[in-house]
Enzyme design. Structure first.
Site, PDB file in Angstrom:
ATOM      1  N   MET A 144       9.689  24.383  -0.643  1.00  0.00           N
ATOM      2  CA  MET A 144       8.493  23.781  -1.346  1.00  0.00           C
ATOM      3  C   MET A 144       9.314  22.341  -1.962  1.00  0.00           C
ATOM      4  SD  MET A 144       5.081  23.560  -3.371  1.00  0.00           S
ATOM      5  CE  MET A 144       3.965  24.517  -2.512  1.00  0.00           C
ATOM      6  N   ARG A 190     -10.550  -0.383  14.432  1.00  0.00           N
ATOM      7  CA  ARG A 190     -10.390   0.457  13.012  1.00  0.00           C
ATOM      8  C   ARG A 190     -11.215   0.034  12.228  1.00  0.00           C
ATOM      9  NH1 ARG A 190      -4.924   0.639  10.785  1.00  0.00           N
ATOM     10  NH2 ARG A 190      -4.886  -2.328  10.737  1.00  0.00           N
ATOM     11  N   TYR A 228      12.998  31.882   3.952  1.00  0.00           N
ATOM     12  CA  TYR A 228      12.379  32.802   4.520  1.00  0.00           C
ATOM     13  C   TYR A 228      12.729  32.896   5.854  1.00  0.00           C
ATOM     14  CZ  TYR A 228       9.048  31.178   0.220  1.00  0.00           C
ATOM     15  OH  TYR A 228       9.032  30.272  -0.800  1.00  0.00           O
ATOM     16  N   LYS A 230       0.711  -1.254  -0.067  1.00  0.00           N
ATOM     17  CA  LYS A 230       0.240   0.403   0.711  1.00  0.00           C
ATOM     18  C   LYS A 230       1.221   1.352  -0.340  1.00  0.00           C
ATOM     19  CE  LYS A 230      -0.798  -0.049   5.540  1.00  0.00           C
ATOM     20  NZ  LYS A 230      -1.426  -0.174   6.306  1.00  0.00           N
TER      21      LYS A 230
END
Length: 393
Positions: free
Chosen positions: A315, A142, A267, A44
């Site tokens: 980013m 769950r 930044y 997964k």
């Protein structure tokens, strides 16, 4: 097979996946559990960031019996690539998409009588038999049938439905301590005993994940669900298993700036140089899946030396202080995640710095960095966001 320079990657930031290590890990798992216990490989989250489609053959050809995913889209992706591989969705699929489960011959987890009836009706209409695994809740809370008499009644009813075949039943350990593990195991095995006494056929019972399969051999049952250990990530504590990290995350220096003491970087100038130094810019950032909270804590490796990430992580880019590596040049390879050799930070160390676990670190890696699949040091294939790329030189 070829070298990385022979393939189009379109980026300097790449993830190398060593298929020989994936194969080795699966072989080690097989040796650990023996020939009578099945191995369900959990792929997964895009194979924990490694690329599920890219690693599936290495798993299945070296001892894997089944591929496990969490969602329908993950299952379809694998079935389109490898129709012959059995794939189990361990999560729940909305009713409206159950026809797709049937179309692709996917094994579906079921945890309600209501949905079993829906799936049964669809299977009968389609003239097929749907393979299902029953999820039984022994305390994780769950998903799953609650551990009670009513659930046994409902599972027995499901076992008699047309168009359905129960191929397995499973639960999940909380892994709090030995006492709670035993309590869950006993609840699970008692439910299995009582269901079989009612005539319910349960071919494959499974409980153990990666940690439990190593630390608690007594809970392996008919099959284990091997996740992290497939990728060489060690989370176990009591047992031992010789596995090797398969993933390397790397990039190259694409810009160097000389700055003076007191000048800031990125930044808000959250970092200022305490000396004259050189700043290297690296073309990766948090959009590639790198934890943003590693600012001021993490290092990357340049020419065998660790250099700190400085300033706020962007980013798409980040900066490092090259002051202690004066020989560093444009184009130098930079190891972001290594295997711990050659001064690199492995996934374990990165996860500790980021205050999370290893699975989080690798599964958050996005599709943007190309995956380069290698075997014995040679490139087997490259997968980018544009699909597979072949040699271009």
């Amino acid at each position: 097979m070829g070298t990385m320079s022979e393939y189009a990657t379109y980026r300097e930031t790449v993830i190398e996946v060593k298929l020989d290590r994936i194969a080795y890990n699966v072989e080690q798992i097989r040796a650990m559990v023996g020939k009578d216990v099945k191995i369900a490989a959990v792929v997964k989250a895009n194979g924990y960031g490694h690329g599920a489609v890219g690693i599936a053959p290495a798993i299945m050809e070296h001892g894997g019996d089944l591929l496990c995913v969490a969602t329908l889209s993950e299952a379809i992706e694998l079935k389109l690539a490898y129709p012959q591989y059995p794939v189990l969705i361990m999560g729940l699929t909305p009713d409206e998409y159950l026809p797709d489960v049937l179309q692709y011959g996917i094994l579906q987890t079921v945890d309600s009588l209501r949905q079993a009836r829906v799936l049964s009706e669809l299977a009968v209409q389609a003239g097929v038999t749907a393979g299902i695994h029953i999820k039984y809740d022994t305390g994780f809370h769950r998903i799953g049938f609650p551990d009670c008499e009513k659930s046994l009644d409902e599972i027995e009813e499901i076992s008699r439905m047309e168009g359905l075949k129960i191929e397995g039943i499973f639960s999940h350990l909380v892994l709090l301590d030995d006492e709670s593990n035993l309590k869950q195991y006993q609840a699970f095995t008692e439910a299995i005993r009582r269901l079989r006494a009612r005539g319910v056929t349960l071919p494959c019972c499974h409980l153990a994940d990666s940690i439990a399969s190593v630390d608690y051999p007594e809970y392996r049952m008919d099959m284990i669900r091997a996740g992290a250990i497939i990728y060489g990530l060690k989370g176990f504590h009591k047992g031992s298993l010789d596995i090797r990290q398969a993933l390397v995350f790397k990039t190259r220096i694409n810009h160097i700036t000389e700055i003076r003491a007191g000048e800031g970087v990125s930044y808000d100038f959250m970092w200022r140089a305490d000396r004259d130094t050189r700043i290297g810019t690296l073309p990766f950032g948090y959009a590639d899946g790198y934890p943003r909270n590693l600012r001021g804590k993490a290092f990357v490796t340049v020419r065998g030396k660790r250099v700190p990430i400085v300033g706020v992580l962007c980013m798409d880019q980040c900066m490092v202080d090259l002051g202690d590596v004066p020989e560093a040049q444009l184009g130098d390879e930079v190891v972001i995640y290594g295997d711990g050799t050659g001064g690199t930070l492995d996934i374990q160390e990165i996860s500790q710095l980021a205050e999370t676990n290893k699975n989080d670190i690798v599964s958050r890696l996005t599709a943007r960095p190309p995956r380069i699949y290698t075997k014995n040091g040679s490139v087997e294939s490259v997968k980018t966001m544009l699909g597979d790329t072949g040699r271009f030189r």
